[in-house]
Scaffold this motif. Structure first.
Motif: not given
Length: 216
Positions: A76-105
């Motif tokens: 088993t493995m658990e992942f968190r789903n958080e925004d990275t924003g404009w900070g480090w690491p530079p993934y510029f992730k701002l779609d946490t809620h949309s990604l959570q919906t994809e995961m649930a689907d």
């Protein structure tokens, strides 16, 4: 001194490797079995959690999306789903809620599995209660699909080229600037030593003139 030098090099190499391993993206083929919204009180492990979602206030506790997964071998493995924003690491992730919906689907059962590739960075550590942060997900044909890490290959190639360039610049700087200075210093040191020996020789000769002649 040699042991100290090699120990320092090994420590630096380990730190750089750990930094790259934590920061660079990885992809795991898993089956999503559940998603949840978990309340987290941050403590000594706060360094390993991302910033709050864009627009939310920074507090010592907040809700964090968690994705529960199972590998093809049953681990088993658990992942968190958080925004990275404009900070480090530079993934510029701002779609946490949309990604959570994809995961649930994409949640599936062992009887009718849906295999997905979760792109993430970070580590899972039970002692410090830290989780890798998911930054993307896509469905794959099966658990044995082969994924080539093109992003990591490009980044590591660029880093290697940058290090090679920096090394060549340093070698040329040393050959043109430092080595001639060291040669001048060595020549000046030899000349000063020779002069000192000459002065001491003349002084010793002068002392010799004060000695009495041996009696017959």
């Amino acid at each position: 001194m040699v042991y100290v030098k090699w120990t320092f090099r090994v420590v630096v190499l380990v730190l750089v490797a750990a930094f790259l391993h934590y920061t660079l993206p990885q992809r795991d083929i898993v089956r999503i079995v559940g998603t949840e919204n978990r309340r987290v009180d941050f403590g000594e492990n706060s360094w390993f959690w991302a910033a709050p979602d864009a627009g939310n206030a920074t507090t010592s506790e907040r809700d964090v999306f968690i994705i529960q997964t199972v590998y093809p071998n049953g681990n088993t493995m658990e992942f968190r789903n958080e925004d990275t924003g404009w900070g480090w690491p530079p993934y510029f992730k701002l779609d946490t809620h949309s990604l959570q919906t994809e995961m649930a689907d994409l949640v599936s059962t062992a009887e009718e599995p849906k295999w997905v590739a979760i792109k993430h960075y970070g580590w899972r550590n039970n002692f410090y209660t830290i989780f890798p942060n998911a930054v993307g997900v896509r469905a794959v044909a099966g658990p044995d699909v082969r994924l080539i890490p093109w992003t990591n290959i490009a980044i590591l190639t660029a880093l290697a080229a940058l290090l090679l360039f920096a090394w060549r610049v340093w070698v040329q700087f040393r050959e043109r600037t430092i080595d001639p200075l060291m040669d001048d210093v060595e020549v000046a040191t030899d000349e000063a030593r020779d002069r000192a020996r000459g002065v001491w020789g003349r002084f010793a000769g002068w002392l010799g003139t004060w000695r009495g002649k041996p009696r017959k």
